[in-house]
Design a protein around this motif. Structure first.
Motif, PDB file in Angstrom:
ATOM      1  N   ARG A   1      31.101  42.129  49.286  1.00  0.00           N
ATOM      2  CA  ARG A   1      31.504  40.816  48.751  1.00  0.00           C
ATOM      3  C   ARG A   1      32.017  40.963  47.309  1.00  0.00           C
ATOM      4  O   ARG A   1      32.961  40.278  46.916  1.00  0.00           O
ATOM      5  N   GLY A   2      31.407  41.844  46.536  1.00  0.00           N
ATOM      6  CA  GLY A   2      31.879  42.113  45.179  1.00  0.00           C
ATOM      7  C   GLY A   2      33.267  42.720  45.181  1.00  0.00           C
ATOM      8  O   GLY A   2      34.139  42.333  44.388  1.00  0.00           O
ATOM      9  N   ARG A   3      33.506  43.678  46.100  1.00  0.00           N
ATOM     10  CA  ARG A   3      34.842  44.271  46.225  1.00  0.00           C
ATOM     11  C   ARG A   3      35.864  43.225  46.646  1.00  0.00           C
ATOM     12  O   ARG A   3      36.999  43.218  46.161  1.00  0.00           O
ATOM     13  N   ALA A   4      35.468  42.326  47.534  1.00  0.00           N
ATOM     14  CA  ALA A   4      36.381  41.256  47.958  1.00  0.00           C
ATOM     15  C   ALA A   4      36.714  40.334  46.781  1.00  0.00           C
ATOM     16  O   ALA A   4      37.858  39.883  46.644  1.00  0.00           O
ATOM     17  N   THR A   5      35.741  40.073  45.936  1.00  0.00           N
ATOM     18  CA  THR A   5      35.986  39.231  44.760  1.00  0.00           C
ATOM     19  C   THR A   5      36.971  39.920  43.819  1.00  0.00           C
ATOM     20  O   THR A   5      37.887  39.275  43.293  1.00  0.00           O
ATOM     21  N   VAL A   6      36.807  41.218  43.601  1.00  0.00           N
ATOM     22  CA  VAL A   6      37.757  41.974  42.776  1.00  0.00           C
ATOM     23  C   VAL A   6      39.151  41.859  43.381  1.00  0.00           C
ATOM     24  O   VAL A   6      40.126  41.581  42.675  1.00  0.00           O
ATOM     25  N   GLY A   7      39.252  42.050  44.694  1.00  0.00           N
ATOM     26  CA  GLY A   7      40.544  41.945  45.370  1.00  0.00           C
ATOM     27  C   GLY A   7      41.157  40.561  45.257  1.00  0.00           C
ATOM     28  O   GLY A   7      42.383  40.415  45.192  1.00  0.00           O
ATOM     29  N   LYS A   8      40.310  39.552  45.186  1.00  0.00           N
ATOM     30  CA  LYS A   8      40.787  38.168  45.069  1.00  0.00           C
ATOM     31  C   LYS A   8      41.324  37.862  43.680  1.00  0.00           C
ATOM     32  O   LYS A   8      42.344  37.193  43.533  1.00  0.00           O
ATOM     33  N   VAL A   9      40.623  38.327  42.627  1.00  0.00           N
ATOM     34  CA  VAL A   9      41.008  37.971  41.253  1.00  0.00           C
ATOM     35  C   VAL A   9      41.974  38.957  40.602  1.00  0.00           C
ATOM     36  O   VAL A   9      42.664  38.591  39.642  1.00  0.00           O
ATOM     37  N   LEU A  10      42.033  40.181  41.099  1.00  0.00           N
ATOM     38  CA  LEU A  10      42.843  41.203  40.437  1.00  0.00           C
ATOM     39  C   LEU A  10      44.337  40.864  40.385  1.00  0.00           C
ATOM     40  O   LEU A  10      44.952  41.045  39.324  1.00  0.00           O
ATOM     41  N   PRO A  11      44.954  40.356  41.454  1.00  0.00           N
ATOM     42  CA  PRO A  11      46.380  40.016  41.340  1.00  0.00           C
ATOM     43  C   PRO A  11      46.656  38.988  40.228  1.00  0.00           C
ATOM     44  O   PRO A  11      47.604  39.154  39.454  1.00  0.00           O
ATOM     45  N   GLY A  12      45.837  37.963  40.127  1.00  0.00           N
ATOM     46  CA  GLY A  12      46.015  36.965  39.067  1.00  0.00           C
ATOM     47  C   GLY A  12      45.760  37.552  37.694  1.00  0.00           C
ATOM     48  O   GLY A  12      46.445  37.208  36.719  1.00  0.00           O
ATOM     49  N   HIS A  13      44.770  38.440  37.597  1.00  0.00           N
ATOM     50  CA  HIS A  13      44.470  39.109  36.337  1.00  0.00           C
ATOM     51  C   HIS A  13      45.670  39.941  35.879  1.00  0.00           C
ATOM     52  O   HIS A  13      46.065  39.899  34.707  1.00  0.00           O
ATOM     53  N   ILE A  14      46.248  40.670  36.816  1.00  0.00           N
ATOM     54  CA  ILE A  14      47.428  41.483  36.509  1.00  0.00           C
ATOM     55  C   ILE A  14      48.571  40.587  36.057  1.00  0.00           C
ATOM     56  O   ILE A  14      49.270  40.891  35.083  1.00  0.00           O
ATOM     57  N   GLU A  15      48.763  39.469  36.727  1.00  0.00           N
ATOM     58  CA  GLU A  15      49.851  38.546  36.372  1.00  0.00           C
ATOM     59  C   GLU A  15      49.654  37.957  34.975  1.00  0.00           C
ATOM     60  O   GLU A  15      50.595  37.872  34.188  1.00  0.00           O
ATOM     61  N   VAL A  16      48.431  37.559  34.647  1.00  0.00           N
ATOM     62  CA  VAL A  16      48.158  37.001  33.317  1.00  0.00           C
ATOM     63  C   VAL A  16      48.421  38.051  32.238  1.00  0.00           C
ATOM     64  O   VAL A  16      49.079  37.761  31.232  1.00  0.00           O
ATOM     65  N   THR A  17      47.922  39.259  32.433  1.00  0.00           N
ATOM     66  CA  THR A  17      48.138  40.290  31.414  1.00  0.00           C
ATOM     67  C   THR A  17      49.606  40.695  31.340  1.00  0.00           C
ATOM     68  O   THR A  17      50.119  40.946  30.243  1.00  0.00           O
TER      69      THR A  17
ATOM     70  N   ARG B   1      52.221  38.701  31.952  1.00  0.00           N
ATOM     71  CA  ARG B   1      52.941  37.594  31.315  1.00  0.00           C
ATOM     72  C   ARG B   1      52.641  37.504  29.820  1.00  0.00           C
ATOM     73  O   ARG B   1      53.541  37.300  29.008  1.00  0.00           O
ATOM     74  N   LEU B   2      51.373  37.659  29.448  1.00  0.00           N
ATOM     75  CA  LEU B   2      50.989  37.437  28.060  1.00  0.00           C
ATOM     76  C   LEU B   2      51.035  38.680  27.181  1.00  0.00           C
ATOM     77  O   LEU B   2      51.204  38.554  25.975  1.00  0.00           O
ATOM     78  N   LEU B   3      50.895  39.852  27.762  1.00  0.00           N
ATOM     79  CA  LEU B   3      50.882  41.080  26.962  1.00  0.00           C
ATOM     80  C   LEU B   3      52.125  41.926  27.198  1.00  0.00           C
ATOM     81  O   LEU B   3      52.909  42.154  26.283  1.00  0.00           O
ATOM     82  N   TYR B   4      52.334  42.367  28.414  1.00  0.00           N
ATOM     83  CA  TYR B   4      53.398  43.333  28.684  1.00  0.00           C
ATOM     84  C   TYR B   4      54.789  42.765  28.452  1.00  0.00           C
ATOM     85  O   TYR B   4      55.681  43.473  27.992  1.00  0.00           O
ATOM     86  N   GLU B   5      54.992  41.481  28.760  1.00  0.00           N
ATOM     87  CA  GLU B   5      56.318  40.887  28.554  1.00  0.00           C
ATOM     88  C   GLU B   5      56.639  40.686  27.077  1.00  0.00           C
ATOM     89  O   GLU B   5      57.796  40.508  26.718  1.00  0.00           O
ATOM     90  N   ALA B   6      55.635  40.704  26.218  1.00  0.00           N
ATOM     91  CA  ALA B   6      55.841  40.464  24.785  1.00  0.00           C
ATOM     92  C   ALA B   6      56.245  41.721  24.024  1.00  0.00           C
ATOM     93  O   ALA B   6      56.629  41.624  22.861  1.00  0.00           O
TER      94      ALA B   6
END
Length: 172
Positions: free
Chosen positions: A111-127, A129-134
């Motif tokens: 269940r912990g691995r599934a949670t990582v899989g659930k949040v990781l795409p959004g985490h990557i997108e936020v970082t 958008r806010l860090l790498y694109e700058a």
């Protein structure tokens, strides 16, 4: 930055460019952490430190609480509380170490691995958008090299888990 009435005890003020860099860094990190925290809570119901714990455990069999504490910058009591919350949610398991009675072993669950899989795409997108694109690719390389040197320099200090615990003061 400081007025004439502030006594610095003989400590020399940083140069203006050092202050600018320091405050730009701390503000950028705070802003990024705020957005990351919002994303993790919205998509997975977990905090940033809980995400860090799950990521530390993802891909390894288990870690001791001390190993996690040395990697995640968080107080011992706070880390224990966060691990307990993750265990309560079924995302990790904790058990005493058979090799060291003082150690607690922590492992991520399916269940912990599934949670990582659930949040990781959004985490990557936020970082992204806010860090790498700058920053440019060259800026990112320099930033990565610089922050790695700063991190390594700071980690030359003894790990937080090795610091003696403060004894509670007794009231008389």
């Amino acid at each position: 930055m400081t007025g004439p009435d502030i006594d610095l005890g003989g400590v020399r003020l940083p140069e203006p460019r050092q202050l600018e860099a320091y405050f730009a860094l701390t503000e950028a990190v705070s802003l990024l952490q705020h957005h990351v925290e919002q994303q993790l809570r919205a998509e997975g119901g977990i905090s940033t430190v809980q995400f860090q714990i799950l990521m530390a455990l993802n891909g390894v069999e288990q870690l001791t609480m001390t190993q996690i504490a040395d990697g995640v910058v968080y107080s011992r009591s706070g880390l224990t509380y966060q691990a307990a919350q993750l265990e309560k949610a079924g995302l990790v398991t904790r058990r005493p170490s058979p090799d060291d009675e003082r150690a607690t072993l922590v492992a991520i669950t399916d269940r912990g691995r599934a949670t990582v899989g659930k949040v990781l795409p959004g985490h990557i997108e936020v970082t992204r958008r806010l860090l790498y694109e700058a920053v440019s690719a060259d800026d990112l390389d320099r930033l990565g090299d610089t922050m790695a040197r700063v991190r390594d320099h700071i980690r030359e200090e003894p790990p937080r888990s090795a610091a003696p615990r403060r004894k509670p003061s007794s009231k008389r």
